[in-house]
Scaffold this motif. Structure first.
Motif, PDB file in Angstrom:
ATOM      1  N   ARG A  18       0.871  -0.515   0.156  1.00 53.89           N
ATOM      2  CA  ARG A  18      -0.149   0.044   0.440  1.00 53.89           C
ATOM      3  C   ARG A  18       1.012   0.992  -0.420  1.00 53.89           C
ATOM      4  N   GLU A  21       2.477   1.932  -3.616  1.00 56.42           N
ATOM      5  CA  GLU A  21       2.068   2.099  -4.412  1.00 56.42           C
ATOM      6  C   GLU A  21       1.864   3.882  -4.095  1.00 56.42           C
ATOM      7  N   LYS A  22       1.555   4.072  -2.738  1.00 52.16           N
ATOM      8  CA  LYS A  22       1.164   5.734  -2.684  1.00 52.16           C
ATOM      9  C   LYS A  22       2.277   6.628  -2.816  1.00 52.16           C
ATOM     10  N   GLU A  25       1.739   7.309  -6.653  1.00 53.39           N
ATOM     11  CA  GLU A  25       0.936   8.444  -6.735  1.00 53.39           C
ATOM     12  C   GLU A  25       1.521   9.659  -6.288  1.00 53.39           C
TER      13      GLU A  25
END
Length: 296
Positions: A18, A21-22, A25
């Motif tokens: 997580r 991925e953040k 982003e």
């Protein structure tokens, strides 16, 4: 430095995925992110008053408004200087462990961590050089002894976590302080955004490293690790009290003020507020047996 395999969990793997991925982003180019003005207004505060080291003591009340504004400038430069030095040290430690035995699982996230921290070091140094004309120096806390690999690895990431949480206390407050200029708020807001991921990662990793350490070290050695980490907590807090800052602010007896503030019990409430979150984590996980901190 290398230790036994990290006892990873499904939760840790989920957190890594997580946060990685953040990081992708939320990626930004720091060299394009900031619009550095030629100068910052020295008739405004550069740090929230409640974050200044004399706050809550008679020494704060005795300072006139001009001195307080000068103090806020140099306390601000000192805070960002501490970030520069702290980030450089943590980068050395993390780079030394990436893709090494025992750290295979978190190494992909280490790449994000290293890249982001390098960029943080750049924009904090840029602030110091542009608006303070210097980066304040720093000193390091010497280790009590040569640590076993499991203890050394744990202490490296426990120190990193504490440093990030202490810094984030300041970042989150200054990012929201409308009395500060946009540049100062922006620097703190961007750092807080990234550090929220690093802190989440750090808490998971430190918990796992603590578990591994407890399986290999005896009770007496674990107590020595706790004593050292508590000394690091106090050392880090005390580094905020910089006599060179007080001298640059025009205070007559800078070393005397530093000594007086460190000894002033009125400061303990504000220090405890700044370290409340990491201290609660260390207590909850059993890293600390109590919340008593030494005087150093």
């Amino acid at each position: 430095m290398a230790g036994s395999a990290l006892p990873t969990t499904d939760r840790f793997l989920e957190v890594l995925a997580r946060l990685s991925e953040k990081s992708v982003e939320d990626y930004y180019n720091p060299y394009q992110q900031f619009d550095w003005p030629e100068r910052l207004d020295e008739d405004r505060m550069w740090m929230s008053p409640e974050l200044l080291t004399p706050y809550g003591t008679r020494h704060f009340d005795e300072l006139d408004e001009d001195t307080l504004r000068r103090l806020s400038k140099w306390e601000s430069v000192n805070f960002y200087s501490l970030n520069v030095h702290g980030i450089r040290e943590l980068l050395i430690e993390v780079v030394g462990r990436i893709h090494m035995p025992g750290f295979e699982v978190p190494s992909d996230f280490f790449h994000h961590f290293i890249g982001e921290e390098n960029e943080h070091m750049w924009f904090f140094a840029e602030f110091c050089r542009r608006y303070g004309g210097k980066i304040y120096g720093s000193t390091a806390l010497r280790a009590d002894s040569a640590w076993e690999p499991e203890a050394e690895n744990f202490l490296v990431f426990a120190r990193i976590l504490f440093f990030e949480e202490l810094v984030d206390h300041y970042n989150s407050r200054m990012a929201q302080d409308a009395s500060l200029c946009d540049t100062i708020r922006h620097v703190n807001r961007i750092h807080h955004q990234d550090e929220s991921r690093h802190i989440a990662f750090g808490r998971e990793l430190v918990s796992l490293l603590h578990t591994r350490m407890r399986e290999t070290l005896g009770t007496e050695r674990l107590a020595e690790v706790e004593v050292y980490l508590k000394r690091y907590v106090v050392f880090s807090v005390n580094s905020l009290y910089n006599p060179h800052v007080y001298r640059d602010a025009g205070i007559a007896d800078p070393l005397g003020l530093r000594n007086a503030l460190i000894a002033d019990e009125a400061r303990r409430e504000h220090e405890r507020k700044a370290i409340r979150k990491p201290l609660a984590f260390f207590l909850r996980t059993g890293i600390f047996s109590d919340d008593t901190l030494p005087a150093i």
